[in-house]
Design a protein around this motif. Structure first.
Motif, PDB file in Angstrom:
ATOM      1  N   SER A 125       1.060  -1.292  -0.129  1.00  0.00           N
ATOM      2  CA  SER A 125      -0.038   0.134  -0.021  1.00  0.00           C
ATOM      3  C   SER A 125       0.877   1.335   0.328  1.00  0.00           C
ATOM      4  N   GLY A 126       0.349   2.368  -0.355  1.00  0.00           N
ATOM      5  CA  GLY A 126       1.015   3.711  -0.007  1.00  0.00           C
ATOM      6  C   GLY A 126       1.588   3.831   1.153  1.00  0.00           C
ATOM      7  N   THR A 127       0.587   3.854   2.221  1.00  0.00           N
ATOM      8  CA  THR A 127       1.227   3.863   3.558  1.00  0.00           C
ATOM      9  C   THR A 127       2.268   2.875   4.062  1.00  0.00           C
TER      10      THR A 127
ATOM     11  N   ASN B 285       5.459   4.660   2.175  1.00  0.00           N
ATOM     12  CA  ASN B 285       5.889   5.733   2.887  1.00  0.00           C
ATOM     13  C   ASN B 285       6.585   5.444   4.129  1.00  0.00           C
TER      14      ASN B 285
ATOM     15  N   HIS C 238      -0.204  13.354   3.564  1.00  0.00           N
ATOM     16  CA  HIS C 238      -0.474  11.914   4.151  1.00  0.00           C
ATOM     17  C   HIS C 238       0.548  11.505   4.878  1.00  0.00           C
TER      18      HIS C 238
ATOM     19  N   GLU D 294      -1.520   8.339   8.273  1.00  0.00           N
ATOM     20  CA  GLU D 294      -0.874   7.099   8.339  1.00  0.00           C
ATOM     21  C   GLU D 294      -0.555   6.543   9.785  1.00  0.00           C
TER      22      GLU D 294
ATOM     23  N   GLU E 211       4.403  16.187  -1.266  1.00  0.00           N
ATOM     24  CA  GLU E 211       3.336  15.388  -1.876  1.00  0.00           C
ATOM     25  C   GLU E 211       2.917  15.937  -3.280  1.00  0.00           C
TER      26      GLU E 211
ATOM     27  N   ALA F 266       1.549   9.563  -4.627  1.00  0.00           N
ATOM     28  CA  ALA F 266       0.590   8.466  -4.629  1.00  0.00           C
ATOM     29  C   ALA F 266      -0.181   8.773  -5.981  1.00  0.00           C
ATOM     30  N   ARG F 267      -0.340  10.033  -6.516  1.00  0.00           N
ATOM     31  CA  ARG F 267      -0.958  10.312  -7.623  1.00  0.00           C
ATOM     32  C   ARG F 267      -0.226  11.136  -8.452  1.00  0.00           C
TER      33      ARG F 267
ATOM     34  N   CYS G  11       1.329   5.174  -6.026  1.00  0.00           N
ATOM     35  CA  CYS G  11       0.187   4.313  -5.808  1.00  0.00           C
ATOM     36  C   CYS G  11      -0.411   3.616  -7.067  1.00  0.00           C
TER      37      CYS G  11
HETATM   38  C1  LIG Z   1      -3.729   7.095  -0.989  1.00  0.00           C
HETATM   39  C2  LIG Z   1      -2.739   7.861  -0.519  1.00  0.00           C
HETATM   40  C3  LIG Z   1      -1.724   6.950   0.123  1.00  0.00           C
HETATM   41  C4  LIG Z   1      -1.536   5.755   0.437  1.00  0.00           C
HETATM   42  O1  LIG Z   1      -2.758   5.226   0.902  1.00  0.00           O
HETATM   43  P1  LIG Z   1      -3.047   3.805   0.755  1.00  0.00           P
HETATM   44  O2  LIG Z   1      -4.292   3.593   1.278  1.00  0.00           O
HETATM   45  O3  LIG Z   1      -2.112   3.188   2.174  1.00  0.00           O
HETATM   46  O4  LIG Z   1      -2.452   2.928  -0.458  1.00  0.00           O
HETATM   47  C5  LIG Z   1      -0.417   8.063   0.357  1.00  0.00           C
HETATM   48  N1  LIG Z   1      -0.406   9.459   0.278  1.00  0.00           N
HETATM   49  C6  LIG Z   1      -1.272  10.124  -0.395  1.00  0.00           C
HETATM   50  C7  LIG Z   1      -1.391  11.583  -0.639  1.00  0.00           C
HETATM   51  C8  LIG Z   1      -2.569   9.479  -0.780  1.00  0.00           C
HETATM   52  O5  LIG Z   1      -3.633   9.925  -1.337  1.00  0.00           O
END
Ligand SMILES: *Cc1c(COP(=O)(O)O)cnc(C)c1O
Length: 341
Positions: free
Chosen positions: A57-59, A62, A83, A88, A136, A168-169, A194
């Motif tokens: 996952s992104g979390t 990071n 984020h 997190e 970010e 992430a985006r 992500c």
């Molecule tokens: C969604 C997101 C993440 C990671 O989210 P997960 O749900 O853990 O995949 C990290 N940073 C940003 C800015 C996000 O929008």
């Protein structure tokens, strides 16, 4: 369902599932999964970094990055609403004993370099050691332009810390700016991307950086239970997304603009921002926004928020869906008006 709550709700297309089924597989903790290895190499090439690592996952991505950059008692500077600070579960502090130094995020989505300068701590026994700046892009859908990263890089070099980018985006920014992923990555020391948002895979993120950083991050990923085995099924979905789902992010941005232009003429709705694939709308307190949400749900339309909605466009939302949604909102509003509720 037409689901505007987030771009995380996208489901894999049939073609993506086919790619997943056909993926050659191995055990990734042994480094044996050919699909994972190919995907990681592809991301390293695309970002210009030496190495890349697939993450759940992104979390998790990071977290591994922050812990790989910083030791216990080090400090990372980030945004109040970013984020890596807010969303997190405090993981960097809980699991890494890393001290966050959050600062206010500008309306542009950037951190002002003056604000960062104002919280910089001397190398003195009183203070945590400054180690990292965590940025970010996009933030709330806002695109941070290339020259910001150029300035941040110069600033970070002057003051001796590294930069992690929570991207992430990032592909929404890349298609909006009409640049290459590499163009941004040259200014940072690591990036997390992500794939389960606008790119539409069922799960997964990728962390990219130097060989040494990714080597440390691999141990950390194992530590937090993120070492997975036949992860090639996910890597092949990611590979498919890189081939088929990047340039179409433009459509999501067009759909967001279309939604904004249609909803702004509806009484009681005010568009406060349109950022890449996100539209922010405020609803007049005189309207029962909760009831409206319920009525929309009954019509197969999901939105999130109370009086302020964040409408997120994505792979599973078409132009027709946007038009249908705004028409349905109008219908629901006139029903509510007739019923005087
Ligand atoms: C969604 C997101 C993440 C990671 O989210 P997960 O749900 O853990 O995949 C990290 N940073 C940003 C800015 C996000 O929008």
């Amino acid at each position: 369902m037409i689901d505007f709550r987030s771009d995380t709700v996208t489901r894999p297309t049939d073609a993506m599932k086919q790619a997943m089924i056909n993926a050659p597989l191995g055990d990734d903790v042994y480094g044996d999964d050919p699909s994972v290895n190919a995907l990681e190499q592809r991301l390293a090439d695309m970002t210009g970094f030496e190495a890349a690592m697939i993450v759940n996952s992104g979390t998790q991505s990071n977290l591994c990055a922050l812990l790989a950059h910083c030791a216990r008692g080090d400090e990372y500077i980030t945004g109040q609403g970013y984020h890596t600070y807010l969303y997190e579960a405090g993981g960097a502090a809980v699991l890494g004993s890393i001290v966050p130094q959050p600062i206010a995020v500008q309306a542009s989505g950037e951190l002002a370099l003056e604000d960062i300068a104002a919280v910089l701590k001397e190398n003195d026994q009183h203070f945590a050691m400054r180690r990292l700046l965590s940025l970010e892009n996009t933030h709330c859908g806002k695109v941070i332009p290339l020259d910001y990263f150029q300035h941040a890089r110069t600033f970070a070099d002057e003051h001796g810390f590294a930069i992690h980018l929570d991207g992430a985006r990032i592909f929404n920014a890349v298609v909006e700016l009409g640049i290459e992923l590499k163009d941004i990555c040259q200014y940072v020391d690591s990036i997390s991307i992500c794939f389960s948002k606008g790119l539409g895979t069922p799960m997964g993120s990728v962390l990219c950086g130097s060989k040494a950083l990714i080597q440390r991050a691999r141990r950390l990923r194992k530590m937090v239970g993120g070492g997975t085995r036949q992860a090639g099924m996910i890597a092949s979905a990611m590979d498919y997304a890189l081939d088929h789902h990047i340039s179409r992010l433009k459509d999501d941005h067009t759909h967001a603009k279309l939604f904004a232009s249609l909803i702004k003429d509806v009484e009681g709705f005010a568009v406060t921002a349109v950022n890449t694939n996100m539209v922010y709308v405020d609803i007049d307190p005189a309207l029962n926004s909760e009831l409206l949400k319920q009525l929309l749900k009954a019509e197969g339309i999901l939105v999130s928020g109370g009086r302020s909605w964040r409408i997120v466009t994505h792979l599973d939302i078409s132009e027709a869906d946007i038009i249908y949604t705004v028409e349905t909102i109008k219908d629901c509003l006139s029903l509510m008006q007739q019923a005087k509720v």
